[in-house]
Design a protein around this motif. Structure first.
Motif, PDB file in Angstrom:
ATOM      1  N   ARG A  58      43.068 -15.215 -39.256  1.00  0.00           N
ATOM      2  CA  ARG A  58      44.141 -14.472 -38.593  1.00  0.00           C
ATOM      3  C   ARG A  58      44.283 -14.903 -37.136  1.00  0.00           C
ATOM      4  O   ARG A  58      45.400 -15.072 -36.636  1.00  0.00           O
ATOM      5  CB  ARG A  58      43.874 -12.971 -38.685  1.00  0.00           C
ATOM      6  N   LYS A  59      43.144 -15.092 -36.445  1.00  0.00           N
ATOM      7  CA  LYS A  59      43.207 -15.548 -35.050  1.00  0.00           C
ATOM      8  C   LYS A  59      43.869 -16.919 -34.962  1.00  0.00           C
ATOM      9  O   LYS A  59      44.674 -17.178 -34.057  1.00  0.00           O
ATOM     10  CB  LYS A  59      41.808 -15.591 -34.444  1.00  0.00           C
ATOM     11  N   ARG A  60      43.556 -17.797 -35.901  1.00  0.00           N
ATOM     12  CA  ARG A  60      44.145 -19.138 -35.877  1.00  0.00           C
ATOM     13  C   ARG A  60      45.648 -19.075 -36.148  1.00  0.00           C
ATOM     14  O   ARG A  60      46.434 -19.781 -35.510  1.00  0.00           O
ATOM     15  CB  ARG A  60      43.453 -20.014 -36.919  1.00  0.00           C
ATOM     16  N   MET A  61      46.071 -18.220 -37.063  1.00  0.00           N
ATOM     17  CA  MET A  61      47.491 -18.074 -37.342  1.00  0.00           C
ATOM     18  C   MET A  61      48.227 -17.449 -36.159  1.00  0.00           C
ATOM     19  O   MET A  61      49.365 -17.831 -35.850  1.00  0.00           O
ATOM     20  CB  MET A  61      47.702 -17.207 -38.598  1.00  0.00           C
ATOM     21  N   GLU A  62      47.595 -16.499 -35.507  1.00  0.00           N
ATOM     22  CA  GLU A  62      48.212 -15.899 -34.320  1.00  0.00           C
ATOM     23  C   GLU A  62      48.416 -16.941 -33.232  1.00  0.00           C
ATOM     24  O   GLU A  62      49.446 -16.935 -32.535  1.00  0.00           O
ATOM     25  CB  GLU A  62      47.352 -14.740 -33.807  1.00  0.00           C
ATOM     26  N   LYS A  63      47.457 -17.852 -33.091  1.00  0.00           N
ATOM     27  CA  LYS A  63      47.580 -18.912 -32.084  1.00  0.00           C
ATOM     28  C   LYS A  63      48.724 -19.865 -32.444  1.00  0.00           C
ATOM     29  O   LYS A  63      49.552 -20.226 -31.589  1.00  0.00           O
ATOM     30  CB  LYS A  63      46.257 -19.691 -32.013  1.00  0.00           C
ATOM     31  N   GLU A  64      48.830 -20.271 -33.707  1.00  0.00           N
ATOM     32  CA  GLU A  64      49.893 -21.183 -34.116  1.00  0.00           C
ATOM     33  C   GLU A  64      51.262 -20.527 -34.002  1.00  0.00           C
ATOM     34  O   GLU A  64      52.242 -21.182 -33.592  1.00  0.00           O
ATOM     35  CB  GLU A  64      49.644 -21.659 -35.551  1.00  0.00           C
ATOM     36  N   VAL A  65      51.375 -19.267 -34.362  1.00  0.00           N
ATOM     37  CA  VAL A  65      52.654 -18.565 -34.258  1.00  0.00           C
ATOM     38  C   VAL A  65      53.049 -18.412 -32.795  1.00  0.00           C
ATOM     39  O   VAL A  65      54.231 -18.569 -32.435  1.00  0.00           O
ATOM     40  CB  VAL A  65      52.577 -17.203 -34.972  1.00  0.00           C
ATOM     41  N   SER A  66      52.087 -18.127 -31.939  1.00  0.00           N
ATOM     42  CA  SER A  66      52.378 -18.002 -30.509  1.00  0.00           C
ATOM     43  C   SER A  66      52.858 -19.329 -29.919  1.00  0.00           C
ATOM     44  O   SER A  66      53.817 -19.356 -29.140  1.00  0.00           O
ATOM     45  CB  SER A  66      51.126 -17.513 -29.772  1.00  0.00           C
TER      46      SER A  66
END
Length: 236
Positions: A58-66
């Motif tokens: 989830r943290k990695r996806m949040e970074k990519e979406v940001s």
């Protein structure tokens, strides 16, 4: 008997709902009490690892979406194929970020997620293209749309004009006039007469103009003549 059964059912605890994460956690924890200590410890360790992997994903996806939101040159982003749980996490991150996301792919193992910025939400034609496994080409889509509109306008104009009357380029009589002449067929039609040599007798010639009495007298005379001929003695 019915009152006793109702009291027993009312005293029983309801099964945990699917959305109650805390209840499911307690249910998994209670299962560990029925396992041997070594298996219970191994199961608990696997559960902790799974939980940690979800948090990291989830943290990695949040970074990519940001990063995608901050990049003004990107209007959409395609992710690598994911399993069902990972796609669910990514959809949740995208929804929180205020973006739009869709999953594509027929096979569950090959399904992937595409995210779009709100101001560049995909059209129905674009979504259909992704669902068919095709790449979206805006230029081809615009050309296809233009041709479709042109064909529709032509159909509407043809409907307003009514049925098309097709006239031959030339008259067949003019084409063969050097063989039959321009008035040959008309003249032949006026000159057509019955040929008596071929048994074509006019109706006027077939009508019997005698009266009934005259016809009967003629028949009786012929009959008397035939009878008198039969009564004559032979001359031998």
């Amino acid at each position: 008997m019915a009152d006793l059964l109702g009291s027993i059912l009312s005293s029983m605890e309801k099964p945990p709902s699917l959305g109650d994460q805390e209840t499911r956690r307690k249910a998994r924890a209670s299962c560990c009490h029925f396992l041997p200590p070594e298996q219970a410890a191994r199961l608990k360790k696997l559960q902790e690892q799974e939980k940690q992997q979800k948090v990291e994903f989830r943290k990695r996806m949040e970074k990519e979406v940001s990063d995608f939101i901050q990049d003004s040159g990107q209007i959409k982003k395609k992710f690598q194929p994911m399993n069902k749980i990972e796609r669910s996490i990514l959809h949740d991150v995208v929804e929180v970020a205020g973006l739009t996301s869709f999953s594509f792919g027929e096979d569950d193992e090959c399904r992937y997620v595409m995210i779009f910025k709100k101001e560049f939400a995909p059209s129905d034609e674009e979504l259909d293209s992704y669902r068919r496994g095709e790449e979206w080409d805006p230029q081809k889509a615009e050309e296809k749309r233009r041709l479709k509109e042109l064909a529709q306008r032509q159909e509407e104009e043809a409907a307003q004009q009514g049925p098309v009357v097709v006239s031959p380029a030339s008259d067949y009589k003019d084409k063969y006039s050097h063989l039959i002449g321009k008035g040959a067929a008309k003249d032949a039609a006026h000159m057509l007469q019955a040929n008596k040599t071929y048994g074509c007798v006019p109706v006027a010639n077939k009508r019997d103009t005698r009266s009934i009495e005259e016809a009967m007298n003629e028949i009786r005379a012929k009959k008397r003549l035939r009878q008198s001929g039969e009564e004559l003695p032979s001359t031998s």
